[in-house]
Motif scaffolding. Structure first.
Motif, PDB file in Angstrom:
ATOM      1  N   ARG A 183      13.538 126.517   2.795  1.00 22.53           N
ATOM      2  CA  ARG A 183      14.877 126.503   3.366  1.00 22.53           C
ATOM      3  C   ARG A 183      15.166 125.144   4.017  1.00 22.53           C
ATOM      4  O   ARG A 183      16.289 124.651   3.938  1.00 22.53           O
ATOM      5  N   GLN A 184      14.155 124.551   4.648  1.00 23.54           N
ATOM      6  CA  GLN A 184      14.352 123.264   5.291  1.00 23.54           C
ATOM      7  C   GLN A 184      14.644 122.173   4.264  1.00 23.54           C
ATOM      8  O   GLN A 184      15.495 121.304   4.492  1.00 23.54           O
ATOM      9  N   LEU A 228      18.189 122.637   3.192  1.00 28.01           N
ATOM     10  CA  LEU A 228      19.086 122.127   4.224  1.00 28.01           C
ATOM     11  C   LEU A 228      19.215 120.614   4.112  1.00 28.01           C
ATOM     12  O   LEU A 228      20.327 120.056   4.152  1.00 28.01           O
ATOM     13  N   THR A 253      24.754 118.838   9.271  1.00 24.18           N
ATOM     14  CA  THR A 253      23.575 119.703   9.392  1.00 24.18           C
ATOM     15  C   THR A 253      23.964 121.094   9.858  1.00 24.18           C
ATOM     16  O   THR A 253      23.497 122.106   9.314  1.00 24.18           O
ATOM     17  N   GLU A 254      24.829 121.172  10.856  1.00 26.93           N
ATOM     18  CA  GLU A 254      25.264 122.475  11.366  1.00 26.93           C
ATOM     19  C   GLU A 254      26.056 123.240  10.299  1.00 26.93           C
ATOM     20  O   GLU A 254      25.879 124.450  10.117  1.00 26.93           O
ATOM     21  N   ARG A 272      23.684 124.588   7.716  1.00 28.19           N
ATOM     22  CA  ARG A 272      22.983 125.775   8.221  1.00 28.19           C
ATOM     23  C   ARG A 272      23.862 127.018   8.074  1.00 28.19           C
ATOM     24  O   ARG A 272      23.387 128.088   7.677  1.00 28.19           O
ATOM     25  N   GLN A 273      25.143 126.889   8.407  1.00 25.43           N
ATOM     26  CA  GLN A 273      26.047 128.020   8.292  1.00 25.43           C
ATOM     27  C   GLN A 273      26.221 128.434   6.837  1.00 25.43           C
ATOM     28  O   GLN A 273      26.272 129.627   6.520  1.00 25.43           O
ATOM     29  N   LEU A 284      24.064 128.091   4.401  1.00 29.27           N
ATOM     30  CA  LEU A 284      22.852 128.766   3.942  1.00 29.27           C
ATOM     31  C   LEU A 284      22.742 130.165   4.540  1.00 29.27           C
ATOM     32  O   LEU A 284      22.203 131.073   3.903  1.00 29.27           O
ATOM     33  N   ALA A 285      23.262 130.343   5.760  1.00 28.17           N
ATOM     34  CA  ALA A 285      23.224 131.664   6.381  1.00 28.17           C
ATOM     35  C   ALA A 285      24.175 132.640   5.693  1.00 28.17           C
ATOM     36  O   ALA A 285      23.968 133.861   5.741  1.00 28.17           O
TER      37      ALA A 285
END
Length: 298
Positions: A168-169, A172, A195-196, A199-200, A202-203
């Protein structure tokens, strides 16, 4: 912002709205394999401050909308679980229907610009104005757009997307790397926001490497649908960045020339992106284009 759902046949389309309910309706359509989160909240707020009620949605195969399994559709048309450019245009129409908007101003970025133009061509009564960002003039068929694409930038993007992240990293970091390579090289890159946002994204759902291929194949098979932007009967504004690493700024001029009364703006410090430093200027330009429709309606 509450996420709601529109439906086009078997496809559910996640969307959300920003701004006062009674504002002028404005629909945002994002680009290739990019969910609505890549429309920055602050940019949507700038548009809302100018009197728009803003809606943004996840194209099929992205974000919280329906994902499609299978291979991309063939050059000849649908195949297997594939879909077409017209399907994606009808997705945008379905979002308008869910919002009970008879018509709206439409803003599209990159591939989303082609969908915005297609919506204006196939549902002319539903579109007040079209504003494009980083658009190609006639869809994505290579023979028709080769002069407008930058092969160096495309090669750089291909190198980034060719990697297959195992964690996952790593995924990202790949999202952030793509955002960085599309940004204007002369300006500071907003890595924190990218980056933020990644993250959203991928969520919201698993990443599917084949999604971009399916979407690109759909737009390419719809080249006939998008071949005649001169038939667009509403005010068009083509916005572009002089530092766009993927699509040359001449594409904006070509698109503006093709559409009667079309206009183009090139920002010197903009890439293939919606950068924070230009949110007010971009919102102002979109608002001015919207005012052209109001003048014509008088």
């Amino acid at each position: 912002m509450a996420v709601e759902s529109a439906r086009n046949g078997p496809v559910d389309l996640a969307y959300e709205t920003v701004g006062p309910p009674g504002g002028e309706p404005l629909l945002l359509i994002m680009g290739l394999d990019s969910p609505m989160r890549w429309w920055p909240d602050g940019f949507c707020a700038e548009l809302a401050d100018r009197g728009f009620t803003v809606a943004r949605f996840d194209n099929r195969d992205t974000g919280r909308s329906t994902r499609t399994a299978g291979r991309p559709c063939s050059a000849a048309g649908r195949a297997g679980a594939g879909y077409s450019a017209l399907d994606m245009i009808e997705d945008a129409r379905a979002v308008l229907d869910a919002l009970a908007w008879p018509d709206a101003h439409v803003v599209g970025q990159s591939m989303g610009a082609s969908i915005a133009i297609g919506l204006g061509l196939h549902h002319p009564g539903r579109v007040r104005t079209v504003t494009t960002l980083s658009a190609l003039p006639r869809g994505f068929r290579l023979a028709e757009v080769a002069r407008y694409v930058d092969p160096v930038g495309l090669a750089r993007m291909a190198r980034v997307t060719a990697r297959r992240p195992r964690t996952r990293q790593q995924l990202l970091r790949q999202h952030v790397a793509l955002a960085r390579m599309q940004a204007a090289g002369s300006q500071p890159f907003d890595e924190r926001w990218a980056t933020e946002t990644a993250r959203q994204v991928l969520a919201d759902g698993p990443s599917d490497p084949a999604a971009s291929a399916r979407q690109l194949a759909a737009i390419r098979t719809g080249s006939r649908l998008l071949r005649h932007p001169e038939r667009l009967g509403v005010p068009l504004l083509a916005i572009h960045g002089a530092e766009d690493p993927l699509v040359r700024p001449s594409a904006a001029a070509a698109l503006a020339r093709a559409v009667p009364g079309g206009r183009a703006i090139v920002f010197g410090d903009m890439g293939h992106e919606v950068p924070r430093r230009l949110w007010p200027a971009l919102a102002d330009a979109i608002s001015r284009n919207a005012s052209r429709a109001r003048i014509l309606a008088q």
